[in-house]
Design an enzyme around this catalytic site. Structure first.
Site, PDB file in Angstrom:
ATOM      1  CB  CYS A   2     -16.327 -14.442 -69.778  1.00  0.00           C
ATOM      2  SG  CYS A   2     -17.254 -13.550 -68.526  1.00  0.00           S
ATOM      3  CG  ASN A  98     -16.194 -11.856 -72.871  1.00  0.00           C
ATOM      4  OD1 ASN A  98     -16.234 -11.296 -71.791  1.00  0.00           O
ATOM      5  ND2 ASN A  98     -15.195 -11.693 -73.724  1.00  0.00           N
ATOM      6  CD  GLU A 488      -1.824  -6.299 -60.644  1.00  0.00           C
ATOM      7  OE1 GLU A 488      -0.796  -5.967 -61.250  1.00  0.00           O
ATOM      8  OE2 GLU A 488      -2.909  -6.474 -61.208  1.00  0.00           O
TER       9      GLU A 488
HETATM   10  O1  M6R Z   1      -4.288  -4.946 -71.589  1.00  0.00           O
HETATM   11  P1  M6R Z   1      -3.971  -3.597 -71.055  1.00  0.00           P
HETATM   12  O2  M6R Z   1      -2.527  -3.268 -71.088  1.00  0.00           O
HETATM   13  O3  M6R Z   1      -4.782  -2.503 -71.724  1.00  0.00           O
HETATM   14  O4  M6R Z   1      -4.446  -3.634 -69.554  1.00  0.00           O
HETATM   15  C1  M6R Z   1      -4.441  -2.505 -68.739  1.00  0.00           C
HETATM   16  C2  M6R Z   1      -4.612  -2.882 -67.276  1.00  0.00           C
HETATM   17  O5  M6R Z   1      -5.841  -3.520 -67.076  1.00  0.00           O
HETATM   18  C3  M6R Z   1      -3.500  -3.794 -66.782  1.00  0.00           C
HETATM   19  O6  M6R Z   1      -2.238  -3.235 -67.001  1.00  0.00           O
HETATM   20  C4  M6R Z   1      -3.673  -4.083 -65.286  1.00  0.00           C
HETATM   21  O7  M6R Z   1      -3.445  -2.932 -64.543  1.00  0.00           O
HETATM   22  C5  M6R Z   1      -2.746  -5.233 -64.871  1.00  0.00           C
HETATM   23  N1  M6R Z   1      -3.449  -6.157 -64.040  1.00  0.00           N
HETATM   24  C6  M6R Z   1      -1.539  -4.777 -64.158  1.00  0.00           C
HETATM   25  O8  M6R Z   1      -0.732  -5.817 -63.729  1.00  0.00           O
END
Ligand code: M6R
Length: 608
Positions: A2, A98, A488
């Protein structure tokens, strides 16, 4: 998850809070709300849905006060409906939250049935606890100090009280909270982007710290209410960087920004006259990498796939054993950690809860951790032993693009430098790889031309029943990443496979309604990949292949063939990522989906 914004100052709080929430909308966007001082009371306006709905509702509203809080939500407890939107108001207390209060049922039971709740959230419980404390102490800061030890979970909270109309109190345990002081004003937010238009000087709250804003100034306290001296950080990102620059979506802008982003990540680490790499120097971990018997690469989502590419590079160039793990698996599988392990943790946001938990787990057993983050001063960045930066600038689209390719470039540099400190790569090979990396941004520019192809093909591609992405070796994680992007954004069934695995099951999926995206650049596995492709073609699959210029055999086997410029095997992943991002972008767009803010997702996943 959030987004939180708070403002105390001379400007119209409604405008400041709304513009802050706009820049934080990527963190959550299923409902939003504000509570702003008006005639000595906090007037609360909330709306289900995107921020624009709240904006509309606020058009005719006026407020005479100069303090307020706002929130954009990504639901965890309770459906995304207005009654669950923040702020939550209880007896003159308004609060935005959050994260998750893990012991909320227990605390709720302790309050007893006489306490009436108007929402299904864990957040409202905290408002009740603070309201009770205010009634006892008549002091907002003291009330928070008393409530803080009772809360378990990962959270950041900002609270105001009608009895203390010139005060705001922010406190956190987990998700980020930042306080910035501008001329005559104080802002509190979940991300610097909301503060940047007003000031570049900010204070990052650590866990269990409390910021007490009074009028135009603020002080920071520990969880017992004792004052703390905090250092001020100057942010070098401009607010301008976060704008769309004329592209229809942030994601498209960020895809097109990749050549610049990759050039930017390479620049500080490469000696362009000698074609050598110096990336470990500044991390303080050279010795650890030289002595390492094992490198553990751990991350989530797209960052994990980047890490898998990094593992291929590290093993091949630096001849070191590498394991790769998804953070949410690693943290609970009681991993046996080999002697002399060095960990590389990758996180664009630097706030991903599972990755952060792994970092803390590793630090407990004294494993040195190198972080690779995009957001400087994020929690993972601050807590790691050594730090590298993706240096991509703000990435607003929820689907990660430029941070991914920048990470690939950075991991390539790292693999070269680890190879150097371990003496596994002759100098001329290092020079060759560096030349290949320096050529990559320009090559990426040329690959971007396939935007037109996917823009036109999307109308057909969107009708397929599913997509199989395949690659071998270093291209295999890119197949996984391509499938994730389509899932996604387009909400279509897509899977990534090691091409050699086809005949072990997925071949059964293939028919004329299945699109096969084959990554087959010229490298040592090219011929083998071609055989896998023939298997798919024989079953009637529609083949979109991504290969290297001049791969005639590949072209002849494919329904559509996209030629990448000739590059070193280790650079191909950076080039291949672009068509896969554009494919997902255009198919999602053709299906009418919100590309920048896909359903059910958030940019920064700060809860488990
Ligand atoms: O901020 P982060 O790199 O740790 O995030 C990891 C995943 O949540 C992020 O890569 C997610 O898979 C994306 N939505 C991919 O596009």
């Amino acid at each position: 998850m959030c987004g939180i914004v708070g403002y105390s100052g001379p400007e119209n709080p409604k405008d400041v809070i709304l513009s802050g929430l706009k820049s934080l909308e990527y963190r959550g966007y299923d409902s939003a709300g504000v509570a702003i001082l008006n005639h000595g009371e906090f007037k609360r306006i909330r709306a289900e849905g995107k921020l624009s709905t709240l904006q509309k509702k606020l058009e005719s509203e006026t407020f005479d006060g100069h303090l307020g809080i706002g929130h954009t939500r990504w639901a965890t407890h309770g459906a995304p409906v207005e009654k669950n939107a923040h702020p939550h108001t209880v007896r003159g207390i308004s609060l935005v939250h959050n994260g998750i209060i893990e012991n909320y049922l227990e605390l709720k039971d302790a309050l007893g049935p006489q306490t009436k709740f108007t929402s299904d959230t864990d957040s409202e419980l905290v408002a009740h606890l603070i309201a009770d404390e205010i009634e006892r102490t008549h002091d907002l800061l003291k009330a928070v100090v008393n409530v803080l030890p009772r809360l378990q979970g990962a959270y950041s909270i900002l609270v105001v009280s009608k009895d203390h109309p010139d005060e705001m109190v922010a406190f956190k345990n987990g998700p980020p909270l930042i306080v910035g002081s501008a001329q005559g004003a104080v802002l509190v937010a979940s991300d610097v982007q909301a503060i940047l238009p007003y000031t570049k000087k900010v204070v990052y709250l650590n866990d269990l710290e409390i910021a007490h804003v009074k009028g135009e100034s603020f002080k920071v306290f520990d969880s017992l209410g004792r004052p703390l001296e905090k250092s001020v950080t100057t942010i070098d990102w401009t607010a301008e960087q976060a704008k769309k620059e004329g592209y229809e979506h942030f994601m498209l802008k960020e895809i097109f920004e990749q050549p610049r982003a990759v050039a930017r990540v390479l620049a500080p680490h490469v000696d362009v006259s000698k074609h050598t790499v110096h990336v470990l120097e500044g991390t303080g971990l050279s010795e650890r990498f030289r002595e390492a018997e094992r490198i553990a690469v751990i991350a989530c989502g797209t960052s994990f796939y980047a890490g898998q590419v990094g593992a291929y590079l590290l093993e091949k160039l630096a001849k070191v054993s590498v394991t790769t793990d998804i953070a949410s698996e690693f943290r609970y599988r009681e991993p046996v950690i080999a002697k002399n392990t060095v960990a590389i943790l990758i996180s664009q946001s630097g706030e991903t809860a599972d990755t952060l938990a792994v970092l803390r787990q590793l630090k407990k057993v004294k494993v040195p951790v190198l972080s690779i983050c995009n957001v400087k001063n994020s929690t993972i960045d601050r807590e790691a032993d050594g730090h590298l930066y993706m240096n991509s600038g703000p990435e607003v689209g929820v689907a990660s693009t430029k941070a991914f390719t920048s990470t690939l470039a950075l991991l390539h540099l790292l693999a070269l430098d680890v190879a150097k400190v371990r003496s596994t790569l002759p100098l001329q090979d290092e020079e060759r790889y560096v030349r290949a990396l320096l050529a990559a941004p320009a090559q990426m520019e040329t690959v971007l031309a396939c935007d037109k192809f996917f823009g036109e093909a999307a109308a057909t591609l969107k009708n397929f029943k599913g997509f199989l992405y395949m690659g071998r070796g270093v291209n295999y994680p890119i197949a996984l990443e391509g499938a994730l992007k389509l899932k996604e954004l387009a909400y279509m069934h897509a899977e990534g496979y090691a091409a050699g695995e086809m005949k072990h099951g997925p071949l059964a999926l293939i028919d004329g309604r299945m699109a096969v995206v084959m990554l087959a650049p010229s490298d040592e596995l090219y011929e083998k990949t071609l055989s896998n492709l023939e298997e798919a073609k024989a079953r009637g699959g529609v083949i979109i292949s991504i290969g290297t210029l001049g791969n005639d055999k590949l072209r002849d086997l494919s329904t559509h063939y996209l030629a990448l410029p000739r590059a070193e095997w280790s650079v191909n992943p950076m080039l291949e990522a672009i068509p896969l991002q554009l494919l997902a972008y255009h198919v999602a767009h053709a299906l009418g989906h919100d590309v920048d803010q896909p359903r059910n997702l958030a940019k920064s996943v700060t809860v488990e």
